[in-house]
Design an enzyme around this catalytic site. Structure first.
Site, short mmCIF file in Angstrom:
data_model
loop_
_atom_site.label_atom_id
_atom_site.label_comp_id
_atom_site.label_asym_id
_atom_site.label_seq_id
_atom_site.Cartn_x
_atom_site.Cartn_y
_atom_site.Cartn_z
N GLU A 118 18.18 35.95 64.31
CA GLU A 118 19.19 34.91 63.55
C GLU A 118 18.60 33.68 62.69
O GLU A 118 17.68 33.66 62.61
CB GLU A 118 19.85 34.29 64.85
CG GLU A 118 20.79 35.29 65.60
CD GLU A 118 21.45 34.76 67.00
OE1 GLU A 118 21.92 33.47 66.72
OE2 GLU A 118 22.12 35.37 67.51
N HIS A 232 29.92 26.08 62.80
CA HIS A 232 29.44 27.55 62.74
C HIS A 232 29.82 27.92 61.41
O HIS A 232 31.09 27.74 61.06
CB HIS A 232 29.70 28.33 63.81
CG HIS A 232 29.12 29.60 63.96
ND1 HIS A 232 29.42 30.60 62.92
CD2 HIS A 232 28.43 30.06 64.90
CE1 HIS A 232 28.57 31.70 63.38
NE2 HIS A 232 27.86 31.32 64.49
N ARG A 276 21.71 26.63 60.05
CA ARG A 276 23.11 26.71 60.20
C ARG A 276 24.01 25.85 59.30
O ARG A 276 25.03 25.80 58.79
CB ARG A 276 23.53 26.62 61.63
CG ARG A 276 24.96 27.41 61.97
CD ARG A 276 24.87 27.35 63.56
NE ARG A 276 24.50 28.51 64.12
CZ ARG A 276 24.49 28.82 65.26
NH1 ARG A 276 24.99 27.87 66.07
NH2 ARG A 276 24.14 29.96 65.74
N HIS A 341 31.59 23.74 65.97
CA HIS A 341 31.20 24.90 67.07
C HIS A 341 30.37 24.24 68.24
O HIS A 341 30.32 24.54 69.56
CB HIS A 341 29.89 25.73 66.48
CG HIS A 341 29.47 26.66 67.11
ND1 HIS A 341 30.16 27.78 67.78
CD2 HIS A 341 28.30 27.18 67.49
CE1 HIS A 341 29.23 28.72 68.48
NE2 HIS A 341 27.97 28.38 68.15
N ARG A 376 21.03 22.50 65.55
CA ARG A 376 20.51 23.43 66.63
C ARG A 376 19.98 24.47 66.11
O ARG A 376 20.94 25.28 65.40
CB ARG A 376 21.45 23.63 67.94
CG ARG A 376 21.21 24.64 68.83
CD ARG A 376 22.10 24.68 69.86
NE ARG A 376 23.34 25.01 69.64
CZ ARG A 376 23.72 26.36 69.54
NH1 ARG A 376 22.67 27.26 69.79
NH2 ARG A 376 25.23 26.68 69.11
#
Ligand code: SIN
Length: 524
Positions: A118, A232, A276, A341, A376
């Site tokens: 990811e 997100h 992200r 998110h 995060r």
């Protein structure tokens, strides 16, 4: 008096996601008499919707140092290295514990864990179960373990408040079947998840209304980092919002605009696998540039000739959601847009979940442990819930037996009185959807001083219009309003851009960021 004659320490855990369930199991194993309360049924928690997986160092080629470095880099340098050390060092034990409880992580025919990549991970270390149903698999196993344990469960119990007496948490006040009920306990653990319902567009379920953070604020607990809301990047922009896991990009899907051009590399050399916050802003700007039309996620090259089979096997949950909406992602790119998110900030804790109020603990998304900083790292949230839930459950009985209850130290925040009121143009009456729209518009992926002030003024006006809460939805609205004000105040205080907090009026600096010390432990 023998140990058997001693009255056990009592604890109430509020919330039934991974953090609450793990805390309850560990606290019970450590000898506490635990009651777990949840506002819906046990299974109804954000954990259930987690797709990508859980990141942990489970492979010989990987290392705790690499996981630590990735987490710190993604956090824009604001994560607390000590907390991240705990996270990455204790993660593997928590994974083994989940396996022992029956979580069937996906494996190769040889029996090794399958691993996903990811964004912002330098190594494919993300374990998954049921392809993209990792959260559901974990939730199911933990719920079964709790049901089989001595933990008492009360479902459909809404947290009204933490009971504080003589400066200490002494239990909770609940609304159960329309009646108020008070539970007196030695320790209270808030594990109520985040605040996704602050926003008009979110991946979070309807239960994510910041109840624990609001109750902690009313109890006098310190909070920190609430300006760091993670959006997100990829949520299906067709029908109800539906998360399209970052793992899809990890497998090779790319982002394109209306003209088919890949745009993520314009924002970052890692393109689709950049942190992200970077990818989410790149998508949001592309959407703005093309007049509001969604960006496109192109997964048509995955799996080669058998794209359809690959997508259905690797991502069965997303595949079903895509197809339900009449789309075929094996054949054509799908429309995506960012959505709220995850809340990186929360109730300030030390490394054992202790807040600044004696006897009050916070875990999971409710807590600000320091592991996420300003952004995060993907798939670190389930891990945080498991690691810090276990640590909290392990210590609370012993804490209660100490003569002085240890607490975390509050973090300093910059003064917020430097901002000038501007006339509020939002004369809209309060409703949850008006609040969500306000937050989306002015406290979203990009903020500036004028918009934040407008949001603050509107929230102040709404808060002053007293409404007697009667229903659970009314209490949730109060919680959302309270936490929204804190988020906006924190966003106003941090005048520069860092991580997920992007100030369009100061895009290039870290601005006047409050200091970020480790939340140390003191006894009081
Ligand atoms: C995802 O699967 O993209 C979400 C995982 C996460 O939030 O860490």
């Amino acid at each position: 008096m023998s140990a058997a004659d001693r009255t056990p320490v009592t604890a109430v855990v509020v919330g039934s996601g991974i953090a609450g369930l793990v805390t309850a199991l560990h606290a019970a194993a450590a000898g506490a008499a635990v009651t777990l309360v949840t506002k819906d049924v046990l299974e109804s928690a954000n954990t259930r919707y987690a797709q990508g997986g859980i990141a942990a160092v489970m492979f010989a080629e990987d290392s705790a140092e690499a996981h630590l470095a990735d987490t710190l880099a993604a956090s824009a340098g604001l994560a607390d290295p000590e907390a991240v050390h705990v996270l990455v060092d204790e993660g593997p034990d928590r994974i083994r514990e989940l396996v022992a409880l029956g979580v069937a992580f996906d494996r190769t025919p040889e029996g090794a864990f399958r691993r996903g990549l990811e964004a912002a991970h330098s190594f494919p270390r993300v374990l998954h179960a049921g392809g993209d149903a990792t959260g559901a698999a974990i939730e199911q196993a933990l719920v079964a373990a709790v049901r089989a344990s001595a933990v008492r469960v009360i479902e459909h119990a809404f947290l009204l408040d933490v009971v504080v007496a003589d400066g200490r948490a002494r239990g909770v006040e609940l609304l159960v079947d329309g009646r108020r009920m008070r539970l007196r306990t030695d320790a209270v653990v808030l594990a109520t998840g985040g605040a996704g319902q602050l926003y008009a567009h979110t991946t979070n379920p309807v239960v994510a209304t910041a109840d624990g953070i609001a109750a902690a604020l009313r109890a006098g607990a310190a909070v920190a980092d609430l300006e760091f809301v993670q959006f997100h990047p990829t949520v299906l922009a067709a029908g109800e919002p539906f998360l399209v896991s970052e793992a899809v990009r990890g497998e090779g899907a790319v982002l394109v605009d209306d003209s088919g051009r890949r745009f993520a590399f314009d924002a970052h050399p890692d393109g689709e696998l950049a942190p992200r916050d970077v990818v989410a802003r790149a998508i949001s700007r592309t959407i703005a540039r093309q007049g509001g039309r969604p960006a496109l996620l192109d997964a048509t090259a995955l799996g080669g000739a058998d794209t359809s089979g690959f997508l259905a096997e690797r991502f069965p949950t997303i595949d079903a959601a895509v197809r339900e909406r009449g789309l075929d992602w094996a054949d054509a790119p799908i429309p995506v847009t960012p959505a709220a998110h995850y809340l990186m900030g929360g109730v300030t804790t030390d490394l054992h979940g202790r807040t600044t109020v004696p006897g009050l603990y916070a875990v999971g998304e409710t807590a600000r442990t320091g592991v996420h900083g300003a952004n995060r790292l993907a798939s670190n949230s389930l891990l945080e819930g498991a690691v810090f839930g276990a640590r909290t459950g392990d210590v609370l009985a012993a804490d209660a037996a100490r003569s002085a209850w240890p607490v975390a130290v509050a973090m300093p925040t910059a003064p917020s009185d430097t901002v000038r009121p501007v006339p509020a143009r939002h004369a809209t009456a309060f409703s949850r959807s008006a609040l969500q729209q306000l937050m989306w518009e002015f406290v979203g992926l990009e903020r500036d001083a004028t918009g934040l002030r407008r949001a603050a003024d509107t929230l102040t006006r709404w808060s002053a219009e007293h409404r007697e809460p009667r229903t659970i939805a009314d209490f949730e609205d109060e919680n959302l309003l309270r936490v929204a004000r804190e988020v906006v105040a924190a966003a106003e205080r941090r005048t520069g851009s860092v991580g997920a907090h992007f100030r369009a009026d100061d895009p290039g600096t870290g601005g006047s960021a409050p200091a970020e010390p480790t939340a140390a432990v003191v006894a009081c």
